[in-house]
Motif scaffolding. Structure first.
Motif, PDB file in Angstrom:
ATOM      1  N   ALA A 138       2.803 -15.958  -9.022  1.00 26.55           N
ATOM      2  CA  ALA A 138       2.307 -16.585  -7.650  1.00 26.55           C
ATOM      3  C   ALA A 138       0.911 -16.868  -7.501  1.00 26.55           C
ATOM      4  CB  ALA A 138       2.898 -15.733  -6.737  1.00 26.55           C
ATOM      5  N   PRO A 139       0.524 -17.737  -6.768  1.00 27.43           N
ATOM      6  CA  PRO A 139      -0.717 -18.350  -6.635  1.00 27.43           C
ATOM      7  C   PRO A 139      -1.597 -17.383  -5.901  1.00 27.43           C
ATOM      8  CG  PRO A 139       0.648 -19.783  -5.387  1.00 27.43           C
ATOM      9  CD  PRO A 139       1.357 -18.905  -6.185  1.00 27.43           C
ATOM     10  N   ARG A 140      -0.847 -16.751  -4.987  1.00 23.86           N
ATOM     11  CA  ARG A 140      -1.540 -15.614  -4.120  1.00 23.86           C
ATOM     12  C   ARG A 140      -0.580 -14.556  -3.503  1.00 23.86           C
ATOM     13  NH1 ARG A 140      -4.173 -17.958   1.499  1.00 23.86           N
ATOM     14  NH2 ARG A 140      -5.180 -15.727   2.154  1.00 23.86           N
ATOM     15  N   ALA A 141      -1.268 -13.560  -3.320  1.00 19.50           N
ATOM     16  CA  ALA A 141      -0.443 -12.378  -2.919  1.00 19.50           C
ATOM     17  C   ALA A 141      -0.942 -11.642  -1.781  1.00 19.50           C
ATOM     18  CB  ALA A 141       0.219 -11.383  -3.917  1.00 19.50           C
ATOM     19  N   SER A 142      -0.265 -10.906  -0.890  1.00 19.45           N
ATOM     20  CA  SER A 142      -0.614 -10.098   0.176  1.00 19.45           C
ATOM     21  C   SER A 142      -0.072  -8.593  -0.201  1.00 19.45           C
ATOM     22  CB  SER A 142      -0.222 -10.509   1.604  1.00 19.45           C
ATOM     23  OG  SER A 142      -0.725  -9.487   2.333  1.00 19.45           O
ATOM     24  N   LEU A 143      -1.109  -7.614  -0.355  1.00 20.62           N
ATOM     25  CA  LEU A 143      -0.743  -6.242  -0.291  1.00 20.62           C
ATOM     26  C   LEU A 143      -1.040  -5.394   0.575  1.00 20.62           C
ATOM     27  CD1 LEU A 143      -0.012  -3.997  -2.630  1.00 20.62           C
ATOM     28  CD2 LEU A 143      -2.485  -3.933  -3.253  1.00 20.62           C
ATOM     29  N   THR A 144       0.283  -4.483   1.130  1.00 21.53           N
ATOM     30  CA  THR A 144       0.026  -3.466   2.317  1.00 21.53           C
ATOM     31  C   THR A 144       0.238  -2.350   1.611  1.00 21.53           C
ATOM     32  OG1 THR A 144       1.016  -5.151   3.536  1.00 21.53           O
ATOM     33  CG2 THR A 144       1.087  -2.887   4.292  1.00 21.53           C
ATOM     34  N   LEU A 145      -0.484  -1.276   2.009  1.00 23.82           N
ATOM     35  CA  LEU A 145      -0.372  -0.017   1.546  1.00 23.82           C
ATOM     36  C   LEU A 145      -0.449   1.195   2.716  1.00 23.82           C
ATOM     37  CD1 LEU A 145      -3.042   0.008  -1.135  1.00 23.82           C
ATOM     38  CD2 LEU A 145      -0.789   0.143  -1.636  1.00 23.82           C
ATOM     39  N   LYS A 146       0.458   2.206   2.481  1.00 29.44           N
ATOM     40  CA  LYS A 146       0.400   3.418   3.602  1.00 29.44           C
ATOM     41  C   LYS A 146       0.698   4.707   2.664  1.00 29.44           C
ATOM     42  CE  LYS A 146       2.587   5.488   7.556  1.00 29.44           C
ATOM     43  NZ  LYS A 146       3.642   4.957   8.609  1.00 29.44           N
ATOM     44  N   ALA A 147      -0.230   5.367   2.815  1.00 29.92           N
ATOM     45  CA  ALA A 147      -0.259   6.571   1.918  1.00 29.92           C
ATOM     46  C   ALA A 147      -0.087   7.834   2.605  1.00 29.92           C
ATOM     47  CB  ALA A 147      -1.583   6.687   1.088  1.00 29.92           C
ATOM     48  N   ASP A 148       0.736   8.928   2.145  1.00 27.79           N
ATOM     49  CA  ASP A 148       0.762  10.344   2.550  1.00 27.79           C
ATOM     50  C   ASP A 148       0.190  10.921   1.618  1.00 27.79           C
ATOM     51  OD1 ASP A 148       1.331  12.732   3.392  1.00 27.79           O
ATOM     52  OD2 ASP A 148       3.454  12.748   3.133  1.00 27.79           O
ATOM     53  N   LEU A 149      -1.324  11.695   2.063  1.00 33.32           N
ATOM     54  CA  LEU A 149      -2.001  12.064   1.162  1.00 33.32           C
ATOM     55  C   LEU A 149      -1.850  13.511   1.150  1.00 33.32           C
ATOM     56  CD1 LEU A 149      -5.023   9.800   1.789  1.00 33.32           C
ATOM     57  CD2 LEU A 149      -3.503   9.805   0.005  1.00 33.32           C
ATOM     58  N   ARG A 150      -1.214  14.233   0.212  1.00 32.22           N
ATOM     59  CA  ARG A 150      -0.857  15.524   0.294  1.00 32.22           C
ATOM     60  C   ARG A 150      -1.231  16.004  -1.250  1.00 32.22           C
ATOM     61  NH1 ARG A 150       4.714  17.106   2.899  1.00 32.22           N
ATOM     62  NH2 ARG A 150       3.900  19.253   2.709  1.00 32.22           N
ATOM     63  N   PRO A 151      -2.446  16.176  -1.723  1.00 29.59           N
ATOM     64  CA  PRO A 151      -2.592  16.409  -3.291  1.00 29.59           C
ATOM     65  C   PRO A 151      -1.760  17.794  -3.666  1.00 29.59           C
ATOM     66  CG  PRO A 151      -4.681  16.065  -2.135  1.00 29.59           C
ATOM     67  CD  PRO A 151      -3.695  15.957  -0.959  1.00 29.59           C
ATOM     68  N   GLY A 152      -1.242  17.510  -4.867  1.00 30.14           N
ATOM     69  CA  GLY A 152      -0.332  18.657  -5.531  1.00 30.14           C
ATOM     70  C   GLY A 152       1.033  18.856  -5.039  1.00 30.14           C
ATOM     71  N   VAL A 153       1.472  18.309  -4.001  1.00 30.99           N
ATOM     72  CA  VAL A 153       2.828  18.277  -3.366  1.00 30.99           C
ATOM     73  C   VAL A 153       3.554  17.256  -4.191  1.00 30.99           C
ATOM     74  CG1 VAL A 153       4.254  17.940  -1.383  1.00 30.99           C
ATOM     75  CG2 VAL A 153       1.894  19.184  -1.275  1.00 30.99           C
ATOM     76  N   ARG A 154       4.468  17.753  -4.762  1.00 28.33           N
ATOM     77  CA  ARG A 154       5.710  17.034  -5.332  1.00 28.33           C
ATOM     78  C   ARG A 154       6.996  17.050  -4.779  1.00 28.33           C
ATOM     79  NH1 ARG A 154       3.608  13.931  -9.844  1.00 28.33           N
ATOM     80  NH2 ARG A 154       1.932  14.783 -10.616  1.00 28.33           N
ATOM     81  N   GLY A 155       7.892  16.161  -4.912  1.00 26.96           N
ATOM     82  CA  GLY A 155       9.161  15.893  -4.318  1.00 26.96           C
ATOM     83  C   GLY A 155       9.117  15.544  -2.895  1.00 26.96           C
ATOM     84  N   GLY A 156       8.096  15.223  -2.420  1.00 29.26           N
ATOM     85  CA  GLY A 156       8.219  14.587  -1.109  1.00 29.26           C
ATOM     86  C   GLY A 156       9.074  13.405  -0.871  1.00 29.26           C
ATOM     87  N   LEU A 157       9.082  12.550  -1.744  1.00 30.42           N
ATOM     88  CA  LEU A 157       9.785  11.241  -1.556  1.00 30.42           C
ATOM     89  C   LEU A 157      11.208  11.678  -1.217  1.00 30.42           C
ATOM     90  CD1 LEU A 157       9.381   8.319  -1.892  1.00 30.42           C
ATOM     91  CD2 LEU A 157      10.245   8.718  -4.315  1.00 30.42           C
ATOM     92  N   THR A 158      11.772  12.540  -1.857  1.00 28.18           N
ATOM     93  CA  THR A 158      13.337  12.957  -1.437  1.00 28.18           C
ATOM     94  C   THR A 158      13.257  14.118  -0.535  1.00 28.18           C
ATOM     95  OG1 THR A 158      13.419  14.544  -3.297  1.00 28.18           O
ATOM     96  CG2 THR A 158      14.090  12.328  -3.604  1.00 28.18           C
ATOM     97  N   GLY A 159      12.515  15.106  -0.372  1.00 26.12           N
ATOM     98  CA  GLY A 159      12.305  16.229   0.373  1.00 26.12           C
ATOM     99  C   GLY A 159      12.165  15.840   1.510  1.00 26.12           C
ATOM    100  N   ASN A 160      11.298  14.757   2.133  1.00 26.59           N
ATOM    101  CA  ASN A 160      11.053  14.512   3.402  1.00 26.59           C
ATOM    102  C   ASN A 160      12.476  13.881   4.113  1.00 26.59           C
ATOM    103  OD1 ASN A 160       8.443  15.206   2.788  1.00 26.59           O
ATOM    104  ND2 ASN A 160       7.759  13.120   3.265  1.00 26.59           N
ATOM    105  N   VAL A 161      12.913  13.192   3.191  1.00 28.14           N
ATOM    106  CA  VAL A 161      14.076  12.195   3.864  1.00 28.14           C
ATOM    107  C   VAL A 161      15.449  13.651   3.858  1.00 28.14           C
ATOM    108  CG1 VAL A 161      16.124  10.711   3.412  1.00 28.14           C
ATOM    109  CG2 VAL A 161      13.679  10.437   2.732  1.00 28.14           C
TER     110      VAL A 161
END
Length: 98
Positions: A65-88
């Motif tokens: 693609a000649p151009r792209a737009s990037l959108t980011l949203k972050a949940d910054l919790r260093p050291g925490v694992r499993g949030g992707l499934t755990g939150n849901v």
């Protein structure tokens, strides 16, 4: 940390699923926990793991693609694992009355 991101290819017309698939392939190949829905791909890990994958995903899209737009949203919790499934799962338990 979890980063939800969306890469929108620009200048390629209305149908962008081939470009999005290129980005998602990169994320899935990374081996990091991830999930893709209608609007975002979320990926979980530490800064040094996640950001290079997002850059590679952008590179995969902009390779065609000649151009792209990037959108980011972050949940910054260093050291925490499993949030992707755990939150849901936590929300689903509450919806089920638990």
């Amino acid at each position: 940390m979890i980063i939800a991101f969306s890469i929108t290819p620009l200048g390629v017309g209305e149908h962008v699923s081939d470009y999005v698939a290129d980005a998602v392939r990169v994320v899935r190949a990374s081996g990091l926990p991830n999930r893709t829905d209608a609007l975002f791909t979320s990926i979980e890990g530490e800064w040094d793991e996640v950001l290079p994958v997002i850059k590679q995903a952008v590179d995969a899209v902009t390779a065609r693609a000649p151009r792209a737009s990037l959108t980011l949203k972050a949940d910054l919790r260093p050291g925490v694992r499993g949030g992707l499934t755990g939150n849901v799962e936590s929300v689903e338990r509450r919806l089920a009355g638990g």
